[in-house]
Design a protein around this motif. Structure first.
Motif, PDB file in Angstrom:
ATOM      1  N   ASP A  10       0.857  -1.188   0.000  1.00 36.36           N
ATOM      2  CA  ASP A  10       0.000   0.000   0.000  1.00 36.36           C
ATOM      3  C   ASP A  10       0.891   1.235   0.000  1.00 36.36           C
ATOM      4  O   ASP A  10       2.104   1.130  -0.184  1.00 36.36           O
ATOM      5  CB  ASP A  10      -0.978  -0.023   1.182  1.00 36.36           C
ATOM      6  N   ALA A  11       0.316   2.385   0.210  1.00 39.43           N
ATOM      7  CA  ALA A  11       1.064   3.645   0.148  1.00 39.43           C
ATOM      8  C   ALA A  11       2.170   3.726   1.201  1.00 39.43           C
ATOM      9  O   ALA A  11       3.155   4.441   1.018  1.00 39.43           O
ATOM     10  CB  ALA A  11       0.116   4.831   0.301  1.00 39.43           C
ATOM     11  N   ARG A  12       2.023   2.976   2.297  1.00 34.79           N
ATOM     12  CA  ARG A  12       3.026   3.025   3.365  1.00 34.79           C
ATOM     13  C   ARG A  12       4.147   2.005   3.194  1.00 34.79           C
ATOM     14  O   ARG A  12       5.121   2.036   3.928  1.00 34.79           O
ATOM     15  CB  ARG A  12       2.349   2.805   4.714  1.00 34.79           C
ATOM     16  N   THR A  13       4.016   1.106   2.241  1.00 38.15           N
ATOM     17  CA  THR A  13       5.024   0.068   2.031  1.00 38.15           C
ATOM     18  C   THR A  13       6.236   0.667   1.332  1.00 38.15           C
ATOM     19  O   THR A  13       6.107   1.316   0.295  1.00 38.15           O
ATOM     20  CB  THR A  13       4.460  -1.083   1.174  1.00 38.15           C
ATOM     21  N   THR A  14       7.418   0.434   1.892  1.00 35.85           N
ATOM     22  CA  THR A  14       8.645   0.972   1.304  1.00 35.85           C
ATOM     23  C   THR A  14       9.204   0.003   0.258  1.00 35.85           C
ATOM     24  O   THR A  14       8.890  -1.186   0.261  1.00 35.85           O
ATOM     25  CB  THR A  14       9.718   1.203   2.378  1.00 35.85           C
ATOM     26  N   GLN A  15      10.046   0.535  -0.610  1.00 34.75           N
ATOM     27  CA  GLN A  15      10.696  -0.313  -1.613  1.00 34.75           C
ATOM     28  C   GLN A  15      11.580  -1.356  -0.926  1.00 34.75           C
ATOM     29  O   GLN A  15      11.681  -2.487  -1.395  1.00 34.75           O
ATOM     30  CB  GLN A  15      11.523   0.543  -2.584  1.00 34.75           C
TER      31      GLN A  15
ATOM     32  N   ASP B  52      11.499  -5.331  -1.601  1.00 32.85           N
ATOM     33  CA  ASP B  52      12.705  -6.072  -1.963  1.00 32.85           C
ATOM     34  C   ASP B  52      12.996  -7.192  -0.968  1.00 32.85           C
ATOM     35  O   ASP B  52      13.383  -8.298  -1.359  1.00 32.85           O
ATOM     36  CB  ASP B  52      13.915  -5.133  -2.056  1.00 32.85           C
ATOM     37  N   GLU B  53      12.800  -6.919   0.306  1.00 32.34           N
ATOM     38  CA  GLU B  53      13.032  -7.930   1.338  1.00 32.34           C
ATOM     39  C   GLU B  53      12.083  -9.126   1.152  1.00 32.34           C
ATOM     40  O   GLU B  53      12.506 -10.286   1.222  1.00 32.34           O
ATOM     41  CB  GLU B  53      12.831  -7.314   2.724  1.00 32.34           C
ATOM     42  N   ALA B  54      10.817  -8.847   0.886  1.00 34.35           N
ATOM     43  CA  ALA B  54       9.844  -9.921   0.660  1.00 34.35           C
ATOM     44  C   ALA B  54      10.196 -10.696  -0.604  1.00 34.35           C
ATOM     45  O   ALA B  54      10.157 -11.932  -0.617  1.00 34.35           O
ATOM     46  CB  ALA B  54       8.433  -9.347   0.554  1.00 34.35           C
TER      47      ALA B  54
ATOM     48  N   ALA C  87       6.030  -4.637 -10.099  1.00 35.35           N
ATOM     49  CA  ALA C  87       7.155  -5.224 -10.825  1.00 35.35           C
ATOM     50  C   ALA C  87       7.914  -4.147 -11.597  1.00 35.35           C
ATOM     51  O   ALA C  87       9.146  -4.180 -11.671  1.00 35.35           O
ATOM     52  CB  ALA C  87       6.664  -6.308 -11.768  1.00 35.35           C
ATOM     53  N   HIS C  88       7.179  -3.189 -12.162  1.00 40.01           N
ATOM     54  CA  HIS C  88       7.827  -2.100 -12.896  1.00 40.01           C
ATOM     55  C   HIS C  88       8.739  -1.285 -11.979  1.00 40.01           C
ATOM     56  O   HIS C  88       9.818  -0.867 -12.381  1.00 40.01           O
ATOM     57  CB  HIS C  88       6.774  -1.207 -13.557  1.00 40.01           C
ATOM     58  N   GLU C  89       8.314  -1.083 -10.738  1.00 41.21           N
ATOM     59  CA  GLU C  89       9.114  -0.315  -9.780  1.00 41.21           C
ATOM     60  C   GLU C  89      10.380  -1.055  -9.362  1.00 41.21           C
ATOM     61  O   GLU C  89      11.333  -0.437  -8.900  1.00 41.21           O
ATOM     62  CB  GLU C  89       8.268   0.008  -8.546  1.00 41.21           C
TER      63      GLU C  89
END
Length: 129
Positions: free
Chosen positions: A49-54, A58-60, A80-82
């Motif tokens: 969501d909006a609060r999830t960091t890159q 990446d960790e997940a 995926a694009h990000e």
């Protein structure tokens, strides 16, 4: 007798579908019975969501690709694009598992310009838009 879905899984016993996606996508897959939480309370999904960091994404992603039980990783196309550079590095390794499946979401419809399979196929066939 219908064919067994065993062909989806490797000899190592891969058995899970992992998911990185928005709330609607994850909810739909959970309702379809694709959710899993192990004895250590680790789940096979990440709701973005909006609060999830890159960094969290990446960790997940790295946790899912290292888990030998995961045979397919479903990621919303816009997510995926990000993280395209990370996905490209994974593809360069030539790993057969997990298979990465990019899917559209309710809020972000399919965009063929972001689809690497479509782009490669178009290039191989010599097609132009």
């Amino acid at each position: 007798r219908p064919p067994s879905p065993a062909w989806l899984f490797s000899e190592e016993g891969a058995e899970l579908l992992a998911m990185i996606g928005d709330d609607d996508t994850i909810t739909g897959l959970l309702l379809a019975g694709c959710g899993n939480v192990d004895e250590k309370r680790n789940s096979n999904f990440l709701v973005v969501d909006a609060r999830t960091t890159q960094a969290q994404i990446d960790e997940a992603f790295h946790a899912f690709i290292k888990d030998p039980r995961v045979s397919i990783l479903v990621i919303n196309q816009y997510i995926a694009h990000e993280m395209r550079a990370t996905l490209d590095k994974f593809a360069e390794l030539g790993e057969k598992r997990p298979a990465i499946l990019e899917v559209p979401s309710k809020e972000h419809p399919y965009d063929k310009t972001l689809d690497p399979v479509y782009q490669r196929t178009k290039l191989l066939l010599g097609l132009r838009d």
